[in-house]
Write an enzyme that holds these catalytic residues in place. Structure first.
Site, PDB file in Angstrom:
ATOM      1  N   ASN A 214       0.959  -1.333  -0.008  1.00  0.00           N
ATOM      2  CA  ASN A 214      -0.002   0.149   0.052  1.00  0.00           C
ATOM      3  C   ASN A 214       0.910   1.276  -0.047  1.00  0.00           C
ATOM      4  O   ASN A 214       1.806   1.127   0.637  1.00  0.00           O
ATOM      5  CB  ASN A 214      -0.845  -0.266   1.358  1.00  0.00           C
ATOM      6  CG  ASN A 214      -2.036   0.961   1.398  1.00  0.00           C
ATOM      7  OD1 ASN A 214      -2.596   1.170   0.480  1.00  0.00           O
ATOM      8  ND2 ASN A 214      -1.922   1.657   2.723  1.00  0.00           N
ATOM      9  N   HIS A 250      -5.145   9.856  -1.064  1.00  0.00           N
ATOM     10  CA  HIS A 250      -5.170  11.222  -0.364  1.00  0.00           C
ATOM     11  C   HIS A 250      -5.085  12.281  -1.241  1.00  0.00           C
ATOM     12  O   HIS A 250      -3.880  12.748  -1.597  1.00  0.00           O
ATOM     13  CB  HIS A 250      -4.212  11.213   0.863  1.00  0.00           C
ATOM     14  CG  HIS A 250      -4.247  10.005   1.789  1.00  0.00           C
ATOM     15  ND1 HIS A 250      -5.550   9.971   2.585  1.00  0.00           N
ATOM     16  CD2 HIS A 250      -3.813   9.088   2.177  1.00  0.00           C
ATOM     17  CE1 HIS A 250      -5.443   8.886   3.410  1.00  0.00           C
ATOM     18  NE2 HIS A 250      -4.446   8.479   3.264  1.00  0.00           N
ATOM     19  N   GLU A 278      -7.610   4.412   0.712  1.00  0.00           N
ATOM     20  CA  GLU A 278      -7.618   5.515   1.969  1.00  0.00           C
ATOM     21  C   GLU A 278      -8.284   6.853   1.372  1.00  0.00           C
ATOM     22  O   GLU A 278      -7.736   8.007   1.617  1.00  0.00           O
ATOM     23  CB  GLU A 278      -6.300   5.797   2.728  1.00  0.00           C
ATOM     24  CG  GLU A 278      -5.592   4.555   3.050  1.00  0.00           C
ATOM     25  CD  GLU A 278      -4.397   4.770   3.997  1.00  0.00           C
ATOM     26  OE1 GLU A 278      -4.023   5.740   4.079  1.00  0.00           O
ATOM     27  OE2 GLU A 278      -3.688   3.681   4.231  1.00  0.00           O
ATOM     28  N   ASP A 280      -9.578  10.244   0.237  1.00  0.00           N
ATOM     29  CA  ASP A 280     -10.233  11.526   0.767  1.00  0.00           C
ATOM     30  C   ASP A 280      -9.705  12.647  -0.230  1.00  0.00           C
ATOM     31  O   ASP A 280      -8.799  12.363  -0.949  1.00  0.00           O
ATOM     32  CB  ASP A 280      -9.760  11.932   2.259  1.00  0.00           C
ATOM     33  CG  ASP A 280      -8.193  11.741   2.650  1.00  0.00           C
ATOM     34  OD1 ASP A 280      -7.530  11.910   1.896  1.00  0.00           O
ATOM     35  OD2 ASP A 280      -8.150  11.565   3.886  1.00  0.00           O
TER      36      ASP A 280
HETATM   37  C1  XIL Z   1      -3.347   8.275  10.095  1.00  0.00           C
HETATM   38  C2  XIL Z   1      -4.596   8.286  10.974  1.00  0.00           C
HETATM   39  O1  XIL Z   1      -5.558   8.793  10.198  1.00  0.00           O
HETATM   40  C3  XIL Z   1      -4.263   9.378  12.107  1.00  0.00           C
HETATM   41  O2  XIL Z   1      -5.458   9.253  12.910  1.00  0.00           O
HETATM   42  C4  XIL Z   1      -3.045   9.031  12.677  1.00  0.00           C
HETATM   43  O3  XIL Z   1      -2.789   9.961  13.699  1.00  0.00           O
HETATM   44  C5  XIL Z   1      -1.732   9.136  11.601  1.00  0.00           C
HETATM   45  O4  XIL Z   1      -2.149   7.983  10.800  1.00  0.00           O
HETATM   46  N1  XIL Z   1      -1.281   6.662   5.547  1.00  0.00           N
HETATM   47  C6  XIL Z   1      -1.809   5.554   6.135  1.00  0.00           C
HETATM   48  C7  XIL Z   1      -2.567   5.853   7.505  1.00  0.00           C
HETATM   49  O5  XIL Z   1      -1.613   4.519   5.877  1.00  0.00           O
HETATM   50  O6  XIL Z   1      -2.328   4.756   8.463  1.00  0.00           O
HETATM   51  C8  XIL Z   1      -2.502   7.066   7.712  1.00  0.00           C
HETATM   52  O7  XIL Z   1      -3.679   7.096   9.305  1.00  0.00           O
HETATM   53  C9  XIL Z   1      -2.740   8.383   6.877  1.00  0.00           C
HETATM   54  C10 XIL Z   1      -1.802   8.073   5.976  1.00  0.00           C
END
Ligand code: XIL
Length: 475
Positions: A214, A250, A278, A280
């Site tokens: 990932n 993201h 993930e 957003d």
């Molecule tokens: C983030 C969480 O959303 C937060 O709550 C934490 O403080 C930090 O991590 N990539 C990832 C996730 O693989 O695990 C991350 O999540 C966001 C970026």
């Protein structure tokens, strides 16, 4: 986890007709069957999960452990999504905070939540440079000892969740922006070989879990995704067991890579499963209405890309409510990145994603607000037989909205369930959760679900309130 819940998981595993990660082997067939059966459902689907299921895909969300006590939050998480990822509680620092001492309680809570809402669990994450405890990061271990530490972590965690977690992010964020290997205690001590080692260990620990790599900023064609592509191709040619690639996604408003589909396609051509893991889409605050509309179009376009690729199995959002999003804490002045606003009201992005999936916002659901858990229900709770040390109870519920999986809760002030039919039971103290089994999870709008059980108590008690998927039914 209580033995009853564990038993429920076994029932699920046997029932391949469930759209769920427990039925790992049957997942693909189940999804195809669901796709046949629900072509017409999609037209009226009011939830993301129903609409996605009609395409044989899942739609997931990251879940924050701290929100599991908020019923608005759990109502949306349980009704809209068919997959859940632990936002934090399965990370190394949470699960093995000191060497050899494992803490599974919070991860188990998520698994319980998922099982009572007929959801797949996505495990996140086993080997990552971040949220890694100091004892690993600064442990000064030799290559041999670090290998042992890493393998013990992978094996212990995967053994614990075997049968409960369908996919694991085995390695997370291994690359630099230029496509080279990121420096971390793992790569610095073990070289690139730590990745192959982690995947081999993971396969041995749970041969049925899908194993993923990932990363972020690997969504479009470019130096970083080239690095990932080259590594994954070479791992596959060496026979390293890797099943899927997760694209974190993201994104920044108006910056979705135009080569998203072309890039995903080249990974699909390697025979891998792909998942948007993930998603957003962040906006510079305050977000205005035209930005929120464009954000909706962009959630829809990412969703359409997944729909266009057979290899893409689902889309997971990194939290569904702006109130819970990690974005404002990490990207200064940015936010509003999710499907729901700070008050869990659906945003244009929710409607756009649902529409892209072929669903109808508000459709098939008498409640026009998709953020609200669906429609009304009426429950009959009948003690059909009672003697000095036992009773038999039959529960029937008429539901106004169509269900794809149900979970019914009520309390049993006295006694324990000793056997039951037409549901899987979990009892914790006086609280009982009855969850559909493989053959009775789908109930049409206006349909009835029913189940029954026997207890070891003949005591009389007032008819309890019965809730369906988190909403109290009228009697
Ligand atoms: C983030 C969480 O959303 C937060 O709550 C934490 O403080 C930090 O991590 N990539 C990832 C996730 O693989 O695990 C991350 O999540 C966001 C970026």
């Amino acid at each position: 986890m209580s033995p009853l819940v564990r038993r429920a998981a076994v029932v699920f595993a046997a029932g391949a007709a469930l759209l769920s990660g427990f039925a790992v082997h049957g997942g693909a067939q189940a999804q195809e069957r669901a796709a046949d059966a629900s072509a017409s459902v999609a037209a009226e689907a009011a939830t993301l999960r129903e609409a996605a299921a009609a395409h044989g895909k899942f739609v997931g969300t990251a879940v924050a452990d701290g929100r599991l006590g908020n019923s608005t939050y759990t109502g949306i998480a349980g009704s809209q999504f068919s997959s859940v990822t632990a936002e934090n509680v399965m990370k190394w620092e949470s699960i093995e905070p000191s060497r050899g001492s494992f803490s599974f309680a919070a991860g188990d809570r998520l698994v319980d939540f998922a099982q009572s809402h007929d959801q797949q669990v996505w495990g996140h994450t086993l080997v990552w440079h971040s949220q890694l405890p100091d004892w690993v990061r600064n442990g000064g271990f030799s290559p041999a000892v670090l290998t042992q530490v890493m393998n013990n972590h992978i094996t212990t965690v995967m053994d614990h969740y075997e049968g409960d977690v369908a996919y694991w992010d085995v390695v997370n964020e291994a690359f630099n922006e230029d496509g080279s290997l990121r420096s971390s205690v793992f790569s610095d001590t073990l070289g690139q070989g730590f990745i192959a080692e982690a995947f081999r260990t993971a396969r041995a620990a749970d041969p049925n879990a899908k194993l993923c790599i990932n990363d972020y900023n690997t969504e479009g064609l470019g130096a970083k995704s080239n690095g990932l592509y080259n590594l994954v191709s070479s791992l596959l040619s060496q026979g390293v067991p890797i099943d899927c690639v997760g694209f974190q996604s993201h994104f920044i408003l108006d910056s979705i890579p135009s080569s998203l589909q072309a890039n995903m396609q080249r990974f699909a051509d390697l025979g891998l499963e792909l998942v948007i893991t993930e998603l957003d889409i962040r906006i510079t605050l305050p977000a205005d209405s035209s930005e929120l509309q464009r954000q909706g179009q962009q959630f829809a376009s990412v969703t359409n890309t997944c729909l266009a690729l057979d290899a893409c199995k689902g889309v997971t959002v990194w939290g569904f409510g702006d109130a819970d999003s990690w974005v404002p804490g990490v990207f200064d002045g940015q936010g509003a990145a999710c499907l729901y606003d700070n008050n869990y009201q659906a945003k244009p992005a929710f409607d756009a994603m649902l529409t892209a999936l072929g669903g109808t916002p508000g459709g098939g659901d008498p409640d026009p607000d998709p953020g609200d858990p669906p429609g009304d229900c009426r429950a009959t709770y009948t003690v059909t037989n009672r003697w000095n040390a036992g009773s038999v109870v039959q529960v029937s519920i008429v539901t106004d909205s169509a269900l794809s999986g149900w979970s019914v809760t009520f309390s049993l002030p006295s006694g324990r369930i000793t056997s039951g039919w037409n549901a899987a039971y979990a009892q914790s103290g006086t609280s009982v959760t009855a969850t559909n089994v493989s053959y009775n999870g789908s109930v049409g709008a206006g349909g009835t679900l029913s189940f029954g059980f026997q207890t070891d108590s003949g005591a009389q008690y007032a008819t309890p309130t019965v809730s369906l998927n988190g909403e109290a039914c009228s009697a």
